[in-house]
Design an enzyme around this catalytic site. Structure first.
Site, PDB file in Angstrom:
ATOM      1  CG  PHE A  23      46.149  43.396  42.629  1.00 19.59           C
ATOM      2  CD1 PHE A  23      45.848  42.650  41.503  1.00 19.59           C
ATOM      3  CD2 PHE A  23      45.122  43.783  43.462  1.00 19.59           C
ATOM      4  CE1 PHE A  23      44.541  42.291  41.209  1.00 19.59           C
ATOM      5  CE2 PHE A  23      43.810  43.430  43.182  1.00 19.59           C
ATOM      6  CZ  PHE A  23      43.524  42.686  42.054  1.00 19.59           C
ATOM      7  CB  THR A  87      35.418  36.423  47.799  1.00 19.00           C
ATOM      8  OG1 THR A  87      36.666  37.085  47.578  1.00 19.00           O
ATOM      9  CG2 THR A  87      34.660  36.273  46.484  1.00 19.00           C
ATOM     10  CG  HIS A  89      41.256  37.236  48.018  1.00 22.25           C
ATOM     11  ND1 HIS A  89      42.141  36.187  47.957  1.00 22.25           N
ATOM     12  CD2 HIS A  89      41.909  38.316  47.522  1.00 22.25           C
ATOM     13  CE1 HIS A  89      43.281  36.614  47.440  1.00 22.25           C
ATOM     14  NE2 HIS A  89      43.166  37.903  47.170  1.00 22.25           N
TER      15      HIS A  89
END
Length: 155
Positions: A23, A87, A89
């Site tokens: 990622f 967010t 996250h």
């Protein structure tokens, strides 16, 4: 005069595992390039280095534990990039990855180096992966060499 003990920066004869999160690969691939360059410049050969790719940063601690517990490596280097979004996250991932990586090192006695960028913006990540602020992958690899040698010196 006290006795000072510290690790040297010679990688020859040492084995390294590098875990790289896919990622944000446009960042983590540059971190990997920096780490590989530093290891090789310090005496490691390609056969001394294993690179393991994981989907994202959150998956790093489990693989770090498996690699460190194998006792095949003198140090494990963790690389990736977590960039803050809208967010919570970011906070969850960053906290778990940093704690998990540190815990693996403490449990196994194998140095596990945290080279996961945790930035507010993409620009900050780019700066830390080879432009203005250097390459943190390179910095972490150098620290891994030093820690591997320091652990050996203390045994």
């Amino acid at each position: 005069m006290p006795n000072f003990i510290e690790g040297n920066l010679k990688a020859d004869g040492k084995k390294f595992a590098i875990i790289v999160a896919r990622f944000n690969s446009f960042i983590s691939d540059k971190l990997l390039d920096g780490a590989l360059d530093s290891l090789v410049r310090s005496g490691a050969t390609d056969s001394d280095i294993d690179v393991v790719r994981v989907p994202g940063a959150y998956e790093i601690p489990l693989i770090a534990k498996k690699l460190a517990a194998s006792l095949k490596y003198d140090a494990v280097i963790c690389l990736g990039a977590v960039i803050r979004g809208a967010t919570p996250h970011f906070d969850v991932v960053v906290n778990e990855v940093s704690k998990g990586s540190a815990q693996v090192s403490l449990e196994t006695g194998v140095p596990v180096l945290f080279g996961v960028l945790t930035t507010e913006t993409i620009e900050q990540a780019i700066e830390r992966s080879g432009t203005k602020a250097g390459n943190k992958g390179s910095d972490v690899a150098i620290a891994a060499i030093e820690m591997a040698n320091l652990v050996d010196a203390l045994q």
